[in-house]
Design a protein around this motif. Structure first.
Motif, mmCIF file in Angstrom:
data_model
loop_
_atom_site.group_PDB
_atom_site.id
_atom_site.type_symbol
_atom_site.label_atom_id
_atom_site.label_comp_id
_atom_site.label_asym_id
_atom_site.label_seq_id
_atom_site.Cartn_x
_atom_site.Cartn_y
_atom_site.Cartn_z
ATOM 1 N N HIS A 46 7.516 -0.576 -1.608
ATOM 2 C CA HIS A 46 8.289 -0.972 -2.597
ATOM 3 C C HIS A 46 9.768 -0.977 -3.088
ATOM 4 O O HIS A 46 9.733 0.809 -2.217
ATOM 5 C CB HIS A 46 7.254 -0.670 -3.844
ATOM 6 N N VAL A 47 11.109 -1.346 -2.889
ATOM 7 C CA VAL A 47 11.885 -0.785 -2.819
ATOM 8 C C VAL A 47 12.444 0.078 -2.086
ATOM 9 O O VAL A 47 13.176 1.558 -2.500
ATOM 10 C CB VAL A 47 12.527 -0.544 -4.442
ATOM 11 N N GLY A 48 12.217 0.034 -1.000
ATOM 12 C CA GLY A 48 12.427 0.960 0.257
ATOM 13 C C GLY A 48 11.395 2.282 0.602
ATOM 14 O O GLY A 48 11.866 2.853 1.115
ATOM 15 N N TYR A 49 10.691 2.441 -0.138
ATOM 16 C CA TYR A 49 9.569 3.624 -0.325
ATOM 17 C C TYR A 49 8.112 2.836 -0.287
ATOM 18 O O TYR A 49 7.407 2.479 -0.565
ATOM 19 C CB TYR A 49 9.790 4.630 -1.713
ATOM 20 N N ALA A 50 7.597 3.537 0.603
ATOM 21 C CA ALA A 50 6.045 3.634 0.973
ATOM 22 C C ALA A 50 5.361 4.438 -0.377
ATOM 23 O O ALA A 50 5.642 5.416 -0.528
ATOM 24 C CB ALA A 50 5.820 4.365 1.856
ATOM 25 N N LEU A 51 4.997 3.278 -1.129
ATOM 26 C CA LEU A 51 4.064 3.790 -2.790
ATOM 27 C C LEU A 51 2.746 4.285 -2.131
ATOM 28 O O LEU A 51 2.669 5.326 -3.452
ATOM 29 C CB LEU A 51 4.111 2.615 -3.281
ATOM 30 N N THR A 52 2.009 3.992 -1.718
ATOM 31 C CA THR A 52 0.709 4.282 -1.326
ATOM 32 C C THR A 52 -0.072 3.927 0.587
ATOM 33 O O THR A 52 0.957 2.935 0.596
ATOM 34 C CB THR A 52 -0.401 3.927 -2.525
ATOM 35 N N LYS A 53 -0.902 4.674 0.036
ATOM 36 C CA LYS A 53 -1.197 3.326 2.189
ATOM 37 C C LYS A 53 -2.299 3.099 1.786
ATOM 38 O O LYS A 53 -3.587 3.115 0.648
ATOM 39 C CB LYS A 53 -2.469 4.889 2.560
ATOM 40 N N ILE A 54 -2.921 2.000 2.611
ATOM 41 C CA ILE A 54 -3.970 1.142 2.775
ATOM 42 C C ILE A 54 -4.990 1.336 3.018
ATOM 43 O O ILE A 54 -5.378 2.110 4.153
ATOM 44 C CB ILE A 54 -3.807 0.421 3.127
ATOM 45 N N ASN A 55 -5.743 1.781 2.599
ATOM 46 C CA ASN A 55 -7.325 2.476 3.614
ATOM 47 C C ASN A 55 -8.060 1.049 3.725
ATOM 48 O O ASN A 55 -8.946 0.376 3.095
ATOM 49 C CB ASN A 55 -8.235 2.609 1.654
ATOM 50 N N PRO A 56 -8.124 1.394 5.016
ATOM 51 C CA PRO A 56 -8.804 0.486 6.221
ATOM 52 C C PRO A 56 -10.714 -0.217 5.462
ATOM 53 O O PRO A 56 -11.039 -1.157 5.411
ATOM 54 C CB PRO A 56 -8.622 0.058 7.632
ATOM 55 N N GLU A 57 -10.290 1.030 5.186
ATOM 56 C CA GLU A 57 -12.673 0.607 4.654
ATOM 57 C C GLU A 57 -12.523 -0.110 3.618
ATOM 58 O O GLU A 57 -13.193 -1.133 3.668
ATOM 59 C CB GLU A 57 -13.404 1.774 5.328
ATOM 60 N N GLU A 58 -11.549 0.082 2.563
ATOM 61 C CA GLU A 58 -11.898 -0.353 1.384
ATOM 62 C C GLU A 58 -11.591 -1.715 1.184
ATOM 63 O O GLU A 58 -11.179 -2.120 0.861
ATOM 64 C CB GLU A 58 -11.173 0.081 0.444
ATOM 65 N N ALA A 59 -10.636 -1.920 2.546
ATOM 66 C CA ALA A 59 -9.693 -3.650 2.661
ATOM 67 C C ALA A 59 -10.695 -4.539 3.169
ATOM 68 O O ALA A 59 -11.344 -5.253 2.437
ATOM 69 C CB ALA A 59 -9.282 -2.935 3.562
ATOM 70 N N GLU A 60 -11.697 -4.038 4.143
ATOM 71 C CA GLU A 60 -12.753 -4.187 4.694
ATOM 72 C C GLU A 60 -14.029 -4.670 3.616
ATOM 73 O O GLU A 60 -14.448 -5.403 3.907
ATOM 74 C CB GLU A 60 -13.566 -3.637 5.973
ATOM 75 N N ARG A 61 -14.521 -3.704 2.877
ATOM 76 C CA ARG A 61 -15.370 -3.717 1.794
ATOM 77 C C ARG A 61 -14.767 -4.946 0.908
ATOM 78 O O ARG A 61 -15.528 -5.814 0.127
ATOM 79 C CB ARG A 61 -15.205 -2.467 0.961
ATOM 80 N N THR A 62 -14.059 -4.631 0.525
ATOM 81 C CA THR A 62 -13.305 -5.867 -0.909
ATOM 82 C C THR A 62 -13.242 -7.326 0.127
ATOM 83 O O THR A 62 -13.548 -8.073 -0.610
ATOM 84 C CB THR A 62 -11.630 -5.804 -0.687
ATOM 85 N N LEU A 63 -12.967 -7.697 1.194
ATOM 86 C CA LEU A 63 -13.135 -8.914 2.018
ATOM 87 C C LEU A 63 -14.897 -9.117 1.227
ATOM 88 O O LEU A 63 -15.275 -10.784 1.748
ATOM 89 C CB LEU A 63 -12.652 -9.550 2.982
ATOM 90 N N ALA A 64 -15.717 -8.049 2.176
ATOM 91 C CA ALA A 64 -16.913 -7.824 1.745
ATOM 92 C C ALA A 64 -16.992 -8.615 0.849
ATOM 93 O O ALA A 64 -18.392 -9.433 0.162
ATOM 94 C CB ALA A 64 -17.640 -7.453 2.811
ATOM 95 N N LEU A 65 -17.610 -8.206 -0.443
ATOM 96 C CA LEU A 65 -16.963 -8.943 -1.637
ATOM 97 C C LEU A 65 -16.950 -9.579 -2.360
ATOM 98 O O LEU A 65 -17.406 -10.265 -2.798
ATOM 99 C CB LEU A 65 -16.804 -7.133 -2.619
ATOM 100 N N ILE A 66 -15.826 -10.468 -1.836
ATOM 101 C CA ILE A 66 -15.099 -11.377 -2.069
ATOM 102 C C ILE A 66 -16.018 -12.054 -1.357
ATOM 103 O O ILE A 66 -16.432 -13.595 -1.603
ATOM 104 C CB ILE A 66 -13.448 -11.601 -0.960
#
Ligand code: SF4
Lengths: 75, 385
Positions: A46-66
């Protein structure tokens, strides 16, 4: 201006900087707002800065929940 | 792209929408406010409202930082930029916003002002370093996502001894705005605006954490679901809200677990706290003066505070009388309810704040929704892959 996108860290550079790829284009960004950045990490840029890391496990979990939500199982 | 494409699946979107329709109680209505302009944009762009049943409605909130910046502050920035010693650095979205005389930074630039569009606060620092003879001012705006970058720019400027760098601070805080909406007479007096729950911001929440909303959920008995910025994220959040409302629950839930935690980015919060403090009150375009809703530099950084350094003055200026932005930002009206919409007021000639940035409710509706109102349902969800 609120546009913020996931990008992959390619190389960690001195002074809290890192190079990332964005649609195949290499870009230098600041990682001063987050800790322990490693190549291969995905961060929200975001505007040249990394705001946060993406948590790959939580990303998987979100897809499963979706998928579950789409099938009608209570999440 | 990874972490994007998989959250844009059209078939899944329609499946979730069907679940929302079967979960929603036909005997009641659900009014869900998305606070953040990023969500407003996604909802319009993908036609998500068309996928939802008629009794689940999205209410657009005030979370577009360019939109809520009062014109008086734009006027003050333009006046500053017209000084020959000043280089004003600004995010692109601000270039076209007009002050009360119809001037914009773009026009000021054409008239000879040294206005430079930057993508990042880092660019502004580079300019200050490369051109020590110029007085470089960063026109800083935005919510909690842009505040840490401003704080870090200041930190670096101090570390490098860049005496020619300063900040015109217009940063605002999200919880105060949500609070003011919930406290506003329209919402309090039952019947005028109905808000049953909130879709919480994505990246603001990555910084401030979901705990920042726990107070509202409890105090105002409204559920909050923090959601990511892709269409499936938003739909899933809507489903989670509908379930909470059905169950009579009002807690904070997190749909965007891949990027948001309860405590948020503590490092970023610390950088904000190091350099900024709350103003007693700050004006929001469309919402008026809100207590404890804006930030300024702490007094020990007065030398870097452009407002002090250049004795900047801000005049109050009203929007066009017919402009309904105030009601739209509070969720009481829709863009199409405004007489000026798409006639006098377009993104090229914005009359009010909601039209100035693509994240504003009027601009989003102008770009994506204008021709759709009639064709509802038939092409629902067409824009999702
Ligand atoms: S259409 Fe223009 S004038 Fe009307 S409410 Fe929206 S921004 Fe204001």
């Amino acid at each position: 201006m609120c546009l913020a996108i996931p990008v992959e860290v390619k190389e960690v550079l001195p002074d809290d900087m890192a190079s990332v790829t964005l649609d195949g284009v290499l870009k230098i960004i600041s990682t001063a707002l987050i800790d322990d950045v490693r190549p291969g990490d995905y961060v929200i840029l975001h505007v040249g800065y990394a705001l946060t890391k993406i948590n790959p496990e939580e990303a998987e979990r979100t897809l499963a929940l979706i998928h579950e939500a789409a099938m009608g199982n209570a999440t | 792209m990874k972490y994007i494409d998989e959250y844009r699946n059209g078939r899944l979107a329609r499946d979730i929408a069907r679940q929302i329709a079967s979960t929603a109680d036909p005997g009641r209505s659900y009014h869900l406010m998305e606070f953040c302009g990023g969500h407003t944009h996604v909802i319009s762009r993908y036609g998500l409202e068309d996928l939802l049943p008629d009794n689940v409605r999205m209410v657009h909130g005030p979370g577009c930082p360019v939109c809520v910046l009062p014109i008086g502050r734009i006027g003050a920035a333009i006046a500053l930029a017209m000084r020959s010693d000043i280089t004003l650095c600004t995010y692109g979205d601000l270039m076209r916003v007009r002050d009360k005389n119809g001037w914009s930074l773009l026009k000021a630039k054409a008239a000879g002002a040294d206005v430079r569009m930057v993508y990042s606060t880092l660019d502004a620092l580079k300019i200050a370093e490369a051109e020590p003879q110029r007085e470089v001012v960063l026109f800083a705006i935005g919510f909690e996502t842009t505040t840490p970058p401003t704080a870090l720019a200041l930190k670096t400027a101090i570390a490098k001894g860049l005496g020619n760098f300063s900040i015109f601070c217009n940063h605002v805080v999200t919880p105060a705005a949500i609070h003011s909406i919930l406290e506003s007479p329209d919402v309090r007096k039952l019947g005028t605006i109905k808000i049953d729950g909130f879709v919480g911001p994505a990246h603001v929440s990555a910084v401030i954490g979901t705990k920042a909303y726990e107070f509202f959920a409890e105090e105002f008995r409204k559920p909050v679901v923090v959601a990511g910025f892709e269409p499936l994220d938003v739909l899933q959040a809507v489903l989670m809200l509908v379930r909470q409302i059905n169950d009579g629950r009002h807690v904070v839930e997190n749909q965007y677990i891949r990027a948001v935690t309860r405590l948020g980015n503590v490092k970023a919060q610390e950088e904000i706290a190091n350099f900024f403090e709350l103003r007693e009150s700050f004006e929001w375009r469309g919402l008026g003066e809100l207590p404890l809703s804006g930030l300024r530099l702490r007094p020990r950084y007065a030398a870097y505070d452009a407002e002090k350094r250049y004795s900047m003055v801000t005049f109050k200026a009203e929007d066009n009388q017919a402009c309904e932005c105030g009601s739209i930002l509070r969720g009481a009206k829709k863009p199409a309810d405004c007489k000026l919409f798409a006639t006098v007021c377009t993104p090229d000639t914005p009359m009010g704040s909601c039209m100035v940035s693509s994240e504003g409710a009027c601009a989003a509706h102008w770009t994506y929704g204008r021709f759709r109102t009639k064709a509802r349902q038939s092409n629902a969800g067409r824009a999702i892959a």
